[in-house]
Design a protein around this motif. Structure first.
Motif, PDB file in Angstrom:
ATOM      1  N   PHE A 116      29.692 -13.086   5.422  1.00 13.52           N
ATOM      2  CA  PHE A 116      28.875 -12.960   3.922  1.00 13.52           C
ATOM      3  C   PHE A 116      28.493 -14.354   3.628  1.00 13.52           C
ATOM      4  N   THR A 117      28.951 -15.413   4.015  1.00 17.56           N
ATOM      5  CA  THR A 117      28.763 -16.533   3.470  1.00 17.56           C
ATOM      6  C   THR A 117      27.338 -16.970   4.345  1.00 17.56           C
ATOM      7  N   ASP A 118      27.633 -17.097   5.660  1.00 16.76           N
ATOM      8  CA  ASP A 118      26.482 -17.617   6.653  1.00 16.76           C
ATOM      9  C   ASP A 118      25.410 -16.654   6.462  1.00 16.76           C
ATOM     10  N   SER A 119      25.425 -15.772   5.915  1.00 15.49           N
ATOM     11  CA  SER A 119      24.023 -14.781   5.812  1.00 15.49           C
ATOM     12  C   SER A 119      23.360 -14.805   4.508  1.00 15.49           C
ATOM     13  N   SER A 159      23.756 -31.759  -8.568  1.00 13.64           N
ATOM     14  CA  SER A 159      23.780 -30.718  -9.646  1.00 13.64           C
ATOM     15  C   SER A 159      23.282 -29.519  -8.839  1.00 13.64           C
ATOM     16  N   ASP A 160      22.264 -29.524  -8.002  1.00 11.75           N
ATOM     17  CA  ASP A 160      21.651 -28.546  -7.339  1.00 11.75           C
ATOM     18  C   ASP A 160      22.840 -27.666  -6.288  1.00 11.75           C
ATOM     19  N   PHE A 161      23.568 -28.468  -5.776  1.00  8.68           N
ATOM     20  CA  PHE A 161      24.806 -28.042  -4.812  1.00  8.68           C
ATOM     21  C   PHE A 161      25.707 -27.248  -5.672  1.00  8.68           C
ATOM     22  N   GLU A 162      25.921 -28.072  -6.776  1.00  8.97           N
ATOM     23  CA  GLU A 162      27.112 -27.157  -7.668  1.00  8.97           C
ATOM     24  C   GLU A 162      26.510 -25.873  -8.278  1.00  8.97           C
ATOM     25  N   LYS A 163      25.110 -25.934  -8.717  1.00  6.89           N
ATOM     26  CA  LYS A 163      24.627 -24.606  -9.254  1.00  6.89           C
ATOM     27  C   LYS A 163      24.635 -23.577  -8.088  1.00  6.89           C
ATOM     28  N   ASP A 164      24.250 -23.969  -6.708  1.00  2.94           N
ATOM     29  CA  ASP A 164      24.397 -22.878  -5.638  1.00  2.94           C
ATOM     30  C   ASP A 164      25.857 -22.659  -5.521  1.00  2.94           C
ATOM     31  N   PHE A 165      26.620 -23.280  -5.607  1.00  6.06           N
ATOM     32  CA  PHE A 165      28.079 -22.998  -5.444  1.00  6.06           C
ATOM     33  C   PHE A 165      28.514 -22.022  -6.543  1.00  6.06           C
ATOM     34  N   PHE A 193      29.572 -18.374  -5.348  1.00  6.18           N
ATOM     35  CA  PHE A 193      30.980 -18.267  -5.603  1.00  6.18           C
ATOM     36  C   PHE A 193      31.362 -16.913  -6.459  1.00  6.18           C
ATOM     37  N   LYS A 194      30.689 -16.664  -7.335  1.00  7.38           N
ATOM     38  CA  LYS A 194      30.766 -15.308  -8.371  1.00  7.38           C
ATOM     39  C   LYS A 194      30.791 -14.212  -7.176  1.00  7.38           C
ATOM     40  N   GLU A 195      29.558 -14.324  -6.542  1.00  4.66           N
ATOM     41  CA  GLU A 195      29.219 -13.058  -5.802  1.00  4.66           C
ATOM     42  C   GLU A 195      30.449 -12.942  -4.498  1.00  4.66           C
ATOM     43  N   LEU A 196      30.942 -14.238  -4.109  1.00  2.00           N
ATOM     44  CA  LEU A 196      32.048 -14.093  -2.976  1.00  2.00           C
ATOM     45  C   LEU A 196      33.170 -13.618  -3.361  1.00  2.00           C
ATOM     46  N   LYS A 197      33.545 -13.923  -4.674  1.00  5.41           N
ATOM     47  CA  LYS A 197      34.750 -13.542  -5.189  1.00  5.41           C
ATOM     48  C   LYS A 197      34.949 -11.905  -5.317  1.00  5.41           C
ATOM     49  N   GLU A 198      33.579 -11.493  -5.628  1.00  9.34           N
ATOM     50  CA  GLU A 198      33.476  -9.879  -6.029  1.00  9.34           C
ATOM     51  C   GLU A 198      33.445  -9.190  -4.517  1.00  9.34           C
ATOM     52  N   LEU A 220      40.391 -24.251   1.190  1.00  7.52           N
ATOM     53  CA  LEU A 220      40.731 -23.968  -0.277  1.00  7.52           C
ATOM     54  C   LEU A 220      40.131 -22.713  -0.871  1.00  7.52           C
ATOM     55  N   ALA A 221      38.913 -22.213  -0.461  1.00  6.25           N
ATOM     56  CA  ALA A 221      38.359 -21.249  -1.011  1.00  6.25           C
ATOM     57  C   ALA A 221      38.913 -19.918  -0.080  1.00  6.25           C
ATOM     58  N   HIS A 222      39.333 -20.159   1.221  1.00  8.71           N
ATOM     59  CA  HIS A 222      39.846 -19.207   2.049  1.00  8.71           C
ATOM     60  C   HIS A 222      40.985 -18.629   1.356  1.00  8.71           C
ATOM     61  N   LEU A 223      42.130 -19.829   1.049  1.00  7.06           N
ATOM     62  CA  LEU A 223      43.344 -19.311   0.299  1.00  7.06           C
ATOM     63  C   LEU A 223      43.088 -18.758  -0.913  1.00  7.06           C
ATOM     64  N   TYR A 224      42.321 -19.382  -1.663  1.00  5.30           N
ATOM     65  CA  TYR A 224      42.036 -18.789  -3.258  1.00  5.30           C
ATOM     66  C   TYR A 224      41.649 -17.569  -3.071  1.00  5.30           C
ATOM     67  N   LEU A 225      40.620 -17.029  -2.200  1.00  7.16           N
ATOM     68  CA  LEU A 225      40.197 -15.553  -2.192  1.00  7.16           C
ATOM     69  C   LEU A 225      41.194 -14.445  -1.481  1.00  7.16           C
ATOM     70  N   SER A 226      42.538 -15.209  -1.102  1.00  3.89           N
ATOM     71  CA  SER A 226      43.468 -14.182  -0.793  1.00  3.89           C
ATOM     72  C   SER A 226      44.426 -13.901  -1.877  1.00  3.89           C
ATOM     73  N   GLY A 227      44.263 -13.980  -2.908  1.00  4.97           N
ATOM     74  CA  GLY A 227      44.805 -13.692  -4.111  1.00  4.97           C
ATOM     75  C   GLY A 227      46.456 -14.161  -3.773  1.00  4.97           C
ATOM     76  N   ASN A 228      47.275 -13.442  -4.659  1.00  2.00           N
ATOM     77  CA  ASN A 228      48.618 -13.888  -4.437  1.00  2.00           C
ATOM     78  C   ASN A 228      49.319 -13.252  -3.352  1.00  2.00           C
ATOM     79  N   ASN A 229      48.627 -12.581  -2.309  1.00  2.39           N
ATOM     80  CA  ASN A 229      49.366 -12.172  -0.983  1.00  2.39           C
ATOM     81  C   ASN A 229      49.537 -13.056  -0.181  1.00  2.39           C
TER      82      ASN A 229
END
Length: 194
Positions: free
Chosen positions: A51-54, A170-176, A180-185, A4-13
């Protein structure tokens, strides 16, 4: 990150989405038989994974799971993060999740002939059990983790990970949310450079 994240991060292309979706089933660097945009999607997927793994936040999430799951901790975190994306979808998209995932399934079915064989084999199960939509529910995550555990012949014990998700929710959700804000950028900037 998971599907889902990979698809979302592709935008509308649409071609970028296809490439980003199939990348785990494309081995090596020789994928020039795909269109240029699909190739960019494959490359974007790999950059997102690096980016995610590191990333330190992801490492913190994985650390909560490492003792129990060892090298499967990253796979589990990818699934957990897709859960939080699906659960909080309205914060990231104006398109309702159900509408979005149905359009993704339609796109993939319309392009089935160009998808790698493993993707073609997986897609009917993804659609039948509506993985992308059901990521938002603990039950949906449990079903995905059960399937992953079966694929490792029970060695991974990933079927137990929903318990860890709920114990540290709540810890996992906070992490995400922070990550995700940084990953989107990162994904947006990367797409501008390729």
């Amino acid at each position: 990150m998971n599907f889902l994240a990979h698809l979302y991060l592709s935008g509308n292309n649409k071609e970028l989405m296809i490439g980003n979706f199939i990348a785990d089933h494309v081995k090596g660097r020789n994928f020039s038989h795909f269109s240029e945009e699909i190739q960019k999607g494959i490359t974007l997927h790999r950059q997102i994974d690096s980016f995610t793994d590191s990333h330190e936040i992801v490492r913190k999430s994985k650390h909560r799971l490492h003792e129990r799951y060892r090298h499967y901790d990253g796979v589990i975190i990818d699934i957990f993060y897709d859960h939080f994306l699906a659960k909080n979808w309205k914060n990231y998209s104006e398109i309702p999740l159900g509408v979005y995932v149905n359009s993704v399934y339609q796109l993939l079915n319309e392009n089935i002939k160009i998808l790698p064989e493993k993707t073609q084999e997986m897609l009917p199960y993804m659609i039948q059990y509506n993985w992308l939509y059901n990521y938002q529910f603990a039950k949906g995550i449990q079903e995905v983790l059960n399937g992953m555990n079966r694929r490792t012949n029970g060695k991974s014990q990933m079927n137990l990970a929903t318990e860890d998700l709920l114990n540290h929710y709540s810890d996992f959700e906070k992490d995400f949310t922070s990550f995700f804000k940084e990953l989107k950028e990162f994904a947006s900037q990367y797409q501008l450079t390729v």
